[in-house]
Design a protein around this motif. Structure first.
Motif, PDB file in Angstrom:
ATOM      1  N   UNK A 167       6.902  -8.557 -16.106  1.00 14.27           N
ATOM      2  CA  UNK A 167       6.165  -8.498 -17.198  1.00 14.27           C
ATOM      3  C   UNK A 167       6.121 -10.029 -17.914  1.00 14.27           C
ATOM      4  N   UNK A 223       5.824 -12.290 -21.928  1.00 14.57           N
ATOM      5  CA  UNK A 223       6.138 -12.370 -23.156  1.00 14.57           C
ATOM      6  C   UNK A 223       5.710 -13.908 -23.636  1.00 14.57           C
ATOM      7  N   UNK A 243       6.534 -15.258 -29.395  1.00 17.62           N
ATOM      8  CA  UNK A 243       6.113 -14.416 -30.841  1.00 17.62           C
ATOM      9  C   UNK A 243       5.384 -13.153 -30.638  1.00 17.62           C
ATOM     10  N   UNK A 244       4.922 -12.981 -29.223  1.00 14.15           N
ATOM     11  CA  UNK A 244       4.202 -11.797 -29.113  1.00 14.15           C
ATOM     12  C   UNK A 244       5.027 -10.773 -28.251  1.00 14.15           C
ATOM     13  N   UNK A 245       4.286  -9.708 -27.936  1.00 21.49           N
ATOM     14  CA  UNK A 245       5.013  -8.390 -27.235  1.00 21.49           C
ATOM     15  C   UNK A 245       5.075  -8.685 -25.940  1.00 21.49           C
ATOM     16  N   UNK A 246       5.795  -7.817 -25.178  1.00 20.95           N
ATOM     17  CA  UNK A 246       6.218  -7.994 -23.899  1.00 20.95           C
ATOM     18  C   UNK A 246       4.562  -7.125 -23.013  1.00 20.95           C
ATOM     19  N   UNK A 291       7.552 -16.430 -21.285  1.00 23.62           N
ATOM     20  CA  UNK A 291       8.825 -15.888 -20.526  1.00 23.62           C
ATOM     21  C   UNK A 291       8.136 -14.769 -19.676  1.00 23.62           C
TER      22      UNK A 291
END
Lengths: 115, 118
Positions: B35, B37, B40-43, B89
């Motif tokens: 995954x 990320x 500041x955003x979603x996974x 990330x």
């Protein structure tokens, strides 16, 4: 579409109070849901899960409620502690059919606990 | 307690360079995931891997991405020619399906690799 530079909803609670974090999921076919906690600089950490054939499940200090009618999930944390401060994500998945169970994450809620 | 480990914790690279992100899943797990990320955003899901092949991939996982399980313990994500927008990330996750409760698929995540493309 999704916004860039997402602003997370924030929930601020006093230490010792109960917290309720809400999540609206997207797919009515989803049949398994997980709540994750993400502390700054760390990966998502499993908290609790629930299958779609249940509407409530309890863990240690946490309870997850599922309302399939309105596609809503909530996480209740009892006696919130400073160590609970983190971003909380709900995630949905539908392991049956073609999917191998990849998680679809919600936008997250930042929980801040005031001592 | 067993955990998913990822290396390096931070990778800095120049645009156009190849990077390999490494993961050691939990030893008895059978399903592996990547995954990402963005700050500041979603996974977001990238890819799932089972039985030595890709099970599912998202639109993000284009021809620049590849995954490999080179031995019995490592699971890698390669980006062939990094772009600025690959900065994020990257999380590895693994799970073992419950044979009696097939819907149960708790995924355990590593601490992530922060990729910075300059």
């Amino acid at each position: 579409g999704e916004s860039v530079g997402l602003h997370l909803p924030t929930l601020s609670v006093q230490e010792g109070d109960n917290s309720i974090i809400n999540c609206a999921y997207s797919n009515s076919a989803s049949d398994y849901f997980i709540w994750y906690k993400q502390e700054s600089g760390k990966g998502p950490q499993f908290i609790i899960d629930i299958r779609s054939n249940m509407d409530k499940r309890q863990g240690q200090r946490v309870t997850v409620l599922l309302n399939k009618t309105v596609k809503h999930l909530s996480l209740q944390i009892a006696a919130t502690q400073p160590g609970d401060s983190a971003v909380y994500f709900c995630a949905e998945t539908f392991p049956y059919g073609g999917s191998q169970g990849n998680l679809i994450f919600g936008k997250g809620t930042k929980l801040s606990v005031k001592p | 307690e067993p955990e998913v480990t990822q290396t390096p914790s931070h990778q800095v690279t120049q645009m156009g360079q190849e990077v390999i992100l490494r993961c050691v899943p939990i030893s008895n797990h059978l399903y592996f995931y990547w995954y990402r990320q963005i700050l500041g955003q979603k996974v977001e899901f990238l890819v799932s891997f089972y039985n030595n092949e890709i099970s599912e991939k998202s639109e993000i996982f284009d021809d620049q991405f590849s995954v490999e399980r080179p031995d019995g313990s490592n699971f890698t994500l390669k980006i062939r020619s990094t772009k600025l927008e690959d900065s994020a990330m990257y999380f590895c996750a693994s799970s073992v399906r419950d044979s009696q409760l097939l819907a149960k698929n708790i995924q355990y995540f590593g601490a992530g690799t922060r990729l910075s493309v300059l």
